[in-house]
Design a protein around this motif. Structure first.
Motif, short mmCIF file in Angstrom:
data_model
loop_
_atom_site.label_atom_id
_atom_site.label_comp_id
_atom_site.label_asym_id
_atom_site.label_seq_id
_atom_site.Cartn_x
_atom_site.Cartn_y
_atom_site.Cartn_z
N TYR A 195 5.68 3.17 4.25
CA TYR A 195 5.14 3.03 2.91
C TYR A 195 4.08 1.91 2.96
O TYR A 195 4.31 0.86 3.56
CB TYR A 195 6.31 2.68 1.99
CG TYR A 195 5.97 2.33 0.56
CD1 TYR A 195 5.09 3.11 -0.20
CD2 TYR A 195 6.57 1.23 -0.06
CE1 TYR A 195 4.81 2.78 -1.51
CE2 TYR A 195 6.30 0.91 -1.38
CZ TYR A 195 5.42 1.69 -2.10
OH TYR A 195 5.14 1.37 -3.40
N ASP A 202 3.05 7.50 0.89
CA ASP A 202 3.54 7.12 -0.43
C ASP A 202 5.06 6.93 -0.42
O ASP A 202 5.78 7.48 0.40
CB ASP A 202 3.14 8.19 -1.44
CG ASP A 202 3.36 7.75 -2.86
OD1 ASP A 202 2.61 6.88 -3.34
OD2 ASP A 202 4.32 8.24 -3.49
N ASN A 203 5.50 6.14 -1.39
CA ASN A 203 6.89 5.81 -1.62
C ASN A 203 7.83 7.02 -1.60
O ASN A 203 8.95 6.96 -1.09
CB ASN A 203 6.97 5.17 -3.01
CG ASN A 203 8.15 4.24 -3.13
OD1 ASN A 203 8.87 4.05 -2.17
ND2 ASN A 203 8.34 3.69 -4.30
#
Lengths: 254, 254
Positions: free
Chosen positions: B35, B54-55
């Protein structure tokens, strides 16, 4: 003259698991207090006093360290694993609350460490990958019936369970009783991880199923993780299996 | 050509909480995956590739890292806190189980780290000093009803509760619902700790009682610890109070 007390987590044992923050706190201390085997992990230094005490003397040790700090000294209490998980930080807080006003003026720092369940989990995959609990099986400071209620509550709602202090010389039957209790809630094939002396000489890791878990395999240096219904085992050729609990969970049957 | 994958816990943020083992694993990697904000904590190096994602892309990231390692490379996936606690290790295991046989031949190392609840607890005393559980409030991967059952089970049997992922943009009401649920079981004066961005810039710690807990105070960077009936607060002149849960517990009323 308010002094400073650091409660320092040494992690599971290997110096590679000791944080720089813990290193600094140990280096800055004029006096070290702790259970003998934990103190032995810290290299001796001529300008640093050290007071070893027995495993069961947490409150006496905490009080002695606080009295020393209250004189204006920089004192460190060493703790295995993380000081806040079944270790010295709570004993220090108990003594501060019960002690003289001077104890509340001490600058207290708790330095976190890698607690046993994280070290054991890391060795075998990700058994704590979903909701979990940490439960001490010692009934020295709480009634056994309360431990059973917690085992029931955790197992029946799908928490993975990390069992600290499964066995000691004075507590020979509790771990067996806990496993029997968990068998009421969990399928026979539920994975169970035994992690002994992880990161230290004599490290042993084994994975078994709940129906075959042999409580004679645990000793005072063992941390046990009992999976949930969702916990899975991935066999691997020539390697220990990976044990993990998926991040997703369905509804648990009531 | 089986390759190596390390899943590395970066701890709460401050480099002083990063273990030497994690440092070594990062140094040995040819490629880093993670991340973005976690990768940003690792100093860039010209001979090391890095792939930020992305998260929410944990499985995609885990699969990409495994494919890369299966080619024979040394790959590291970075994770905040401890990789085994609501983080990347479980996602990696999921992909190994679902993936090709070659994934099972990869040499996998999980490097533990200081997870958020330990960092927050250390800042405020020893709230996790007795039996406790860690529960994610995200209902992306489990039904909300299951979260409520776990809150009921934990609070009614005296576990201290560490709440991960209390709030996100897509989950605005869950934390409030959880606090309301806990109020059914716990006295109004039960201590609640909010720890935000602990060890990072903007760190905030606050202690409140359950009846006054304002759920607007939590965000994605917050870890919340809800005490048990036994959790105590020690006021200190000119300092944050100490919050701790004593090692001894009496029977919990049913």
């Amino acid at each position: 003259m308010s002094g400073h007390l650091a409660v320092v987590g040494l992690g599971p044992g290997d110096a590679r698991c000791l944080t720089p923050e813990a290193d600094e706190a140990l280096a800055a201390a004029q006096a070290l207090y702790g259970y003998g085997p934990y103190l032995d992990r810290v290299p001796a230094r001529a300008d640093q006093s050290r007071r070893a005490s027995d495993n069961r003397e947490e409150r006496t040790r905490a009080a002695a360290a606080l009295r020393h700090a209250a004189l204006g000294a920089r004192v460190a209490v060493v703790s295995g694993g993380d000081p806040g998980v079944f270790a010295m930080a709570a004993a220090v807080c108990e003594e501060i609350e019960a002690g003289p006003e001077s104890f509340r003026l001490i600058d207290v720092t708790i330095v976190p460490g890698i607690t046993a369940m994280l070290a054991v989990a890391a060795r075998i995959g990700s058994p704590l990958g979903h909701d979990f609990c940490a439960l001490s099986l010692s009934d020295n400071l709480k009634p056994w019936e309360l431990i059973e209620r917690r085992l029931d509550a955790a197992a029946s709602t799908g928490f993975v369970i990390a069992l600290y202090n499964p066995v000691s010389r004075a507590r020979p039957w509790q771990f067996g009783a806990a496993i029997a209790r968990l068998r009421r809630h969990l399928p026979p094939a539920t994975p169970v991880v035994f992690g002994r002396a992880v990161t230290r000489p004599g490290e042993q890791i084994s994975v078994i199923t709940l129906d075959r878990a042999d409580t004679a395999e645990a000793d005072m240096a063992t941390l046990v993780i009992v999976g949930s219904r969702d916990t899975r085992v991935i066999p691997r050729p020539g390697k220990l299996p990976l044990v993990y609990t998926p991040r997703a969970a369905a509804e648990v049957s009531a």
